[in-house]
Write a protein that holds these residues in place. Structure first.
Motif, mmCIF file in Angstrom:
data_model
loop_
_atom_site.group_PDB
_atom_site.id
_atom_site.type_symbol
_atom_site.label_atom_id
_atom_site.label_comp_id
_atom_site.label_asym_id
_atom_site.label_seq_id
_atom_site.Cartn_x
_atom_site.Cartn_y
_atom_site.Cartn_z
ATOM 1 N N THR A 40 0.735 -1.245 0.100
ATOM 2 C CA THR A 40 0.056 0.005 0.046
ATOM 3 C C THR A 40 0.882 1.105 0.015
ATOM 4 O OG1 THR A 40 -1.808 -1.382 1.212
ATOM 5 C CG2 THR A 40 -1.762 1.163 1.127
ATOM 6 N N PRO A 41 0.656 2.243 -0.810
ATOM 7 C CA PRO A 41 1.334 3.453 -0.729
ATOM 8 C C PRO A 41 1.271 4.263 0.618
ATOM 9 C CG PRO A 41 0.035 3.261 -2.567
ATOM 10 C CD PRO A 41 -0.283 2.365 -1.934
ATOM 11 N N LEU A 42 2.203 4.887 0.856
ATOM 12 C CA LEU A 42 2.293 5.464 2.290
ATOM 13 C C LEU A 42 1.171 6.680 2.274
ATOM 14 C CD1 LEU A 42 3.505 6.450 4.985
ATOM 15 C CD2 LEU A 42 5.152 7.826 3.780
ATOM 16 N N ILE A 43 0.848 7.220 1.090
ATOM 17 C CA ILE A 43 -0.039 8.474 1.105
ATOM 18 C C ILE A 43 -1.606 7.783 1.414
ATOM 19 C CG2 ILE A 43 -0.764 8.301 -1.170
ATOM 20 C CD1 ILE A 43 -0.486 11.618 0.847
ATOM 21 N N MET A 44 -1.885 6.460 0.901
ATOM 22 C CA MET A 44 -2.991 5.696 1.429
ATOM 23 C C MET A 44 -2.996 5.450 3.005
ATOM 24 S SD MET A 44 -5.005 5.897 -1.098
ATOM 25 C CE MET A 44 -6.213 4.836 -0.452
ATOM 26 N N ALA A 87 -0.313 11.346 12.274
ATOM 27 C CA ALA A 87 0.898 11.229 11.383
ATOM 28 C C ALA A 87 1.977 10.269 12.026
ATOM 29 C CB ALA A 87 1.498 12.448 11.164
ATOM 30 N N ILE A 114 -1.587 7.191 5.468
ATOM 31 C CA ILE A 114 -2.002 8.463 5.958
ATOM 32 C C ILE A 114 -3.426 8.524 6.035
ATOM 33 C CG2 ILE A 114 -1.396 10.835 5.986
ATOM 34 C CD1 ILE A 114 1.186 10.151 4.995
ATOM 35 N N PHE A 115 -3.970 8.561 4.802
ATOM 36 C CA PHE A 115 -5.350 8.857 4.680
ATOM 37 C C PHE A 115 -6.324 7.929 5.378
ATOM 38 C CE2 PHE A 115 -5.055 10.722 0.093
ATOM 39 C CZ PHE A 115 -4.666 12.074 0.629
#
Length: 130
Positions: A63-67, A90, A69-70
């Motif tokens: 999973t991408p880090l931005i996902m 965060a 975080i979301f």
């Protein structure tokens, strides 16, 4: 950016640097310990320990880090029932993400020990975990 703008905004830049250092420091320490536990669980002979660790590691690493975080920022307040501070979300997201990578590093390190070295350690009186 001109030098005057940097000087004018220096207090804000230093505050941002302080928050970034705090975020990184806390996340690194927590990720290390969680990753160590997950890495050891990943090489466990017990399936009830190994399989959940494997699923966690593979899902988070895929999973991408931005996902992540979301998910932590938007989904956790829904599940918990009250809002969570952005700094806390965060730290949580970075810890969840980085611990999966550290777990794979720990697993690779454990599995890279040659069989002869393990046999020699057992012969000299050490137990499996030592």
């Amino acid at each position: 950016m001109s030098f005057e703008v940097v000087i004018k905004n220096l207090p804000y830049l230093l505050e941002g640097l302080k928050v970034t250092a705090q975020l990184a420091g806390i996340s690194i320490v927590l990720s290390f310990f969680l990753g160590l536990l997950l890495g050891m669980a990943r090489v466990s002979k017990n399936r009830l320990i190994r399989i959940p660790a494997l699923l966690y590691i593979e899902i988070v690493r895929g999973t991408p880090l931005i996902m992540v975080i979301f998910w932590v920022f938007f989904l956790t307040p829904i599940l918990v029932g009250h809002p969570i501070q952005p700094f806390t979300s965060a730290v949580t997201a970075f810890t969840v993400f980085t611990s999966a990578y550290i777990a794979e590093i720990v697993r690779a390190g454990i599995q890279s020990i040659p069989g002869g070295q393990v046999e020699a350690a057992l012969a000299s009186g050490l137990n499996y975990w030592q």
